[in-house]
Design a protein around this motif. Structure first.
Motif, PDB file in Angstrom:
ATOM      1  N   CYS A  12      32.008  36.474  38.695  1.00  0.00           N
ATOM      2  CA  CYS A  12      32.594  37.605  37.979  1.00  0.00           C
ATOM      3  C   CYS A  12      33.618  37.030  36.986  1.00  0.00           C
ATOM      4  O   CYS A  12      33.907  35.833  37.007  1.00  0.00           O
ATOM      5  CB  CYS A  12      33.282  38.538  38.959  1.00  0.00           C
ATOM      6  SG  CYS A  12      34.619  37.721  39.834  1.00  0.00           S
ATOM      7  N   GLY A  14      36.813  37.211  36.837  1.00  0.00           N
ATOM      8  CA  GLY A  14      38.006  36.627  37.448  1.00  0.00           C
ATOM      9  C   GLY A  14      37.737  35.241  38.010  1.00  0.00           C
ATOM     10  O   GLY A  14      38.537  34.317  37.842  1.00  0.00           O
ATOM     11  N   CYS A 101      43.323  36.825  39.391  1.00  0.00           N
ATOM     12  CA  CYS A 101      42.556  37.694  38.488  1.00  0.00           C
ATOM     13  C   CYS A 101      43.453  38.832  37.991  1.00  0.00           C
ATOM     14  O   CYS A 101      44.145  39.473  38.797  1.00  0.00           O
ATOM     15  CB  CYS A 101      41.359  38.258  39.237  1.00  0.00           C
ATOM     16  SG  CYS A 101      40.469  39.471  38.264  1.00  0.00           S
ATOM     17  N   THR A 169      39.531  44.869  45.663  1.00  0.00           N
ATOM     18  CA  THR A 169      38.705  45.036  44.455  1.00  0.00           C
ATOM     19  C   THR A 169      37.210  44.939  44.754  1.00  0.00           C
ATOM     20  O   THR A 169      36.394  45.441  43.991  1.00  0.00           O
ATOM     21  CB  THR A 169      39.074  43.986  43.386  1.00  0.00           C
ATOM     22  OG1 THR A 169      38.872  42.687  43.929  1.00  0.00           O
ATOM     23  CG2 THR A 169      40.495  44.135  42.906  1.00  0.00           C
ATOM     24  N   CYS A 197      36.815  46.913  41.581  1.00  0.00           N
ATOM     25  CA  CYS A 197      36.521  46.302  40.284  1.00  0.00           C
ATOM     26  C   CYS A 197      35.167  46.805  39.780  1.00  0.00           C
ATOM     27  O   CYS A 197      34.217  46.919  40.557  1.00  0.00           O
ATOM     28  CB  CYS A 197      36.504  44.799  40.484  1.00  0.00           C
ATOM     29  SG  CYS A 197      35.939  43.881  39.097  1.00  0.00           S
TER      30      CYS A 197
END
Ligand code: SF4
Length: 285
Positions: A12, A14, A101, A169, A197
């Motif tokens: 991802c 992050g 992140c 998240t 997220c």
């Protein structure tokens, strides 16, 4: 056999950001020795690559017990840390490379903000997960973690308390909704900030569809990776022929016997090179 790769598979934003920061570290300018607090991501291949750069892993207790000078630089992973780590690093003159992140920072700040506003925080997430611990620590004494239905049943908040629900998240949307609806029955004025997220949401929504449309599903991810485990649980609940692997050599030929279509997805901590390896293997099969 038809092979479909999830469009959201792999690192991802992050995790990619954290990996790039560490991978591009200017060694000449970095105070030695360099340690990373826990695993940079929940993937052994990535951990090995980091170690090859001379960056060693350290756990929380060893970091807190370290004598001044024993640690030059500490890398904070994308999962973030609580306030104590920043304070200790300052006291011991340790330089920090903070790869938390930005979306995790947002939840940490929300926890701080709502506590200041007098709220009690119900944090929905895995209690042993680093990110959850970090958010919890920013919430201080007014935070409680709900990892499962037992925690939810045990939650005992005052009827007049202001309550806000925040989430890990990578939390499952379904469980977050369940917590919200159960708490609303007991505390009608409970508020919620959905801090899942978007990447996680998209990944989970997509795997539901792929698991239903394909005869088999391969989920690639580390055993300790919360979001990879969740992808596996979701896929398995829809399609019994789902396998969870960390490396390409764990994919057994027999698993795909008789399947005409397979979907492949990977958790947020799975590097591209592992996904590519699995895809090549499937194409050969
Ligand atoms: S899943 Fe989302 S919040 Fe978590 S590290 Fe990745 S980008 Fe950040």
């Amino acid at each position: 056999m038809k092979i479909t790769l999830s469009q959201f598979a792999g690192f991802c934003d992050g995790v990619r950001r954290a990996f790039d920061i560490v991978n591009n570290l200017d060694e000449a300018k970095t105070k030695k020795p360099v340690f990373v607090l826990g695993s940079l991501v929940h993937n052994q291949d990535v951990v090995d690559r980091i170690e090859e750069k001379g960056i060693r892993k350290i756990d929380m207790q060893k970091f807190l017990d370290a004598e001044p000078g024993e640690i030059g630089t500490l890398i904070i992973t994308a999962h973030g840390v609580g306030p104590q780590i920043y304070e200790t690093a300052k006291e011991k003159n340790i330089e920090l490379i903070d790869t938390t992140c930005p979306r995790v920072i947002k939840v940490q700040r929300l926890a701080q903000l709502y506590v200041k506003k007098g709220y009690s925080i119900v944090l929905v997430g895995d209690k042993d997960h680093k990110e959850v611990r970090s958010i919890f620590e920013w919430g201080g004494e007014k935070a409680a973690i709900v990892s499962d239905e037992d925690d939810l049943a045990r939650l005992n908040l005052g009827q007049t308390e202001k309550i806000i629900i925040l989430s890990q998240t990578t939390q499952s949307k379904d469980f977050l909704e369940l917590v919200h609806s159960r708490l609303r029955e007991r505390y009608p004025s409970v508020e919620i900030m959905d801090t899942i997220c978007l990447t996680t949401d998209q990944r989970q929504d997509e795997i539901k569809k792929l698991a239903a449309e394909n005869e088999a599903v391969v989920v690639i991810g580390g055993k300790e990776s919360a979001n990879s485990n969740r992808l596996f649980e979701i896929a398995k609940s829809i399609n019994e022929k789902t396998v969870f692997i960390e490396r390409v050599d764990q994919l057994e030929d027999s698993f795909l016997q008789g399947a005409q279509s397979v979907a492949v997805t990977a958790g947020a901590s799975t590097p591209d090179w592992i996904i590519e390896g699995v895809m090549k293997r499937l194409e050969r099969l």
